[in-house]
Design a protein around this motif. Structure first.
Motif, PDB file in Angstrom:
ATOM      1  N   GLN A   1       0.816  -1.205   0.000  1.00 44.86           N
ATOM      2  CA  GLN A   1       0.000   0.000   0.000  1.00 44.86           C
ATOM      3  C   GLN A   1       0.847   1.251   0.000  1.00 44.86           C
ATOM      4  N   VAL A   2       1.859   1.268   0.869  1.00 46.37           N
ATOM      5  CA  VAL A   2       2.769   2.400   0.950  1.00 46.37           C
ATOM      6  C   VAL A   2       4.204   1.872   0.904  1.00 46.37           C
ATOM      7  N   GLN A   3       5.026   2.490   0.081  1.00 46.17           N
ATOM      8  CA  GLN A   3       6.420   2.088  -0.030  1.00 46.17           C
ATOM      9  C   GLN A   3       7.321   3.252   0.392  1.00 46.17           C
ATOM     10  N   LEU A   4       8.387   2.910   1.095  1.00 49.93           N
ATOM     11  CA  LEU A   4       9.399   3.882   1.487  1.00 49.93           C
ATOM     12  C   LEU A   4      10.708   3.498   0.809  1.00 49.93           C
ATOM     13  N   VAL A   5      11.297   4.431   0.097  1.00 55.42           N
ATOM     14  CA  VAL A   5      12.548   4.164  -0.611  1.00 55.42           C
ATOM     15  C   VAL A   5      13.611   5.151  -0.155  1.00 55.42           C
ATOM     16  N   GLU A   6      14.675   4.605   0.439  1.00 54.06           N
ATOM     17  CA  GLU A   6      15.771   5.438   0.934  1.00 54.06           C
ATOM     18  C   GLU A   6      16.855   5.586  -0.138  1.00 54.06           C
ATOM     19  N   SER A   7      17.608   6.657  -0.029  1.00 54.41           N
ATOM     20  CA  SER A   7      18.772   6.869  -0.883  1.00 54.41           C
ATOM     21  C   SER A   7      19.755   7.774  -0.153  1.00 54.41           C
ATOM     22  N   GLY A   8      20.998   7.779  -0.636  1.00 50.79           N
ATOM     23  CA  GLY A   8      21.983   8.707  -0.099  1.00 50.79           C
ATOM     24  C   GLY A   8      23.045   8.097   0.788  1.00 50.79           C
ATOM     25  N   GLY A   9      22.951   6.813   1.074  1.00 47.97           N
ATOM     26  CA  GLY A   9      23.989   6.187   1.883  1.00 47.97           C
ATOM     27  C   GLY A   9      25.286   6.048   1.110  1.00 47.97           C
ATOM     28  N   GLY A  10      26.313   5.608   1.814  1.00 47.58           N
ATOM     29  CA  GLY A  10      27.596   5.415   1.156  1.00 47.58           C
ATOM     30  C   GLY A  10      28.744   5.347   2.135  1.00 47.58           C
ATOM     31  N   LEU A  11      29.952   5.472   1.592  1.00 52.15           N
ATOM     32  CA  LEU A  11      31.183   5.428   2.376  1.00 52.15           C
ATOM     33  C   LEU A  11      31.753   6.838   2.488  1.00 52.15           C
TER      34      LEU A  11
END
Length: 121
Positions: free
Chosen positions: A1-11
């Motif tokens: 119904q609802v999706q959460l998508v993260e971005s921006g992580g890294g080293l």
């Protein structure tokens, strides 16, 4: 119904900065509180920061003064600006949201899939 998508992580090296984003999509009527949690290997998941729809914030003591949470209600997006990163900040960071779904207006809690943040010393 609802999706959460993260971005921006890294080293990143110690002392550096990263900005995480989490966008919610789906059958959303409205989103109440949103937050970021993290889980390091062998440790329990812990709250990093949270923000209400009205903009009130709450931070873990370990990140106060270094991390800033914000949100764009029009975009159903929450951000986490992380400055002065330390090796102990290394973890998988998860987005969390209390969202009301369309039509029923029922409130559910949702999690993103997580994004890895690694801070080298």
């Amino acid at each position: 119904q609802v999706q959460l998508v993260e971005s921006g992580g890294g080293l990143v090296q110690a002392g550096g900065s990263l900005r995480l984003s989490c966008a919610a999509s789906g059958r959303i009527a409205s989103i109440d509180a949103m937050g970021w949690y993290r889980q390091a290997p062998g440790k329990q998941r812990e709250l990093v920061a949270s923000i209400t729809r009205g903009g009130s914030t709450n931070y873990a003591d370990s990140v106060k003064g270094r991390f800033t949470i914000s949100r764009d209600n029009a975009k159903n997006t929450v951000y986490l600006q992380m400055n002065g990163l330390k090796p102990e900040d290394t973890a998988v960071y998860y987005c969390n949201a209390d969202a009301r779904v369309a039509v029923s207006y029922s409130l559910y809690n949702y999690w993103g899939q997580g994004t890895q943040v690694t801070v080298s010393s």
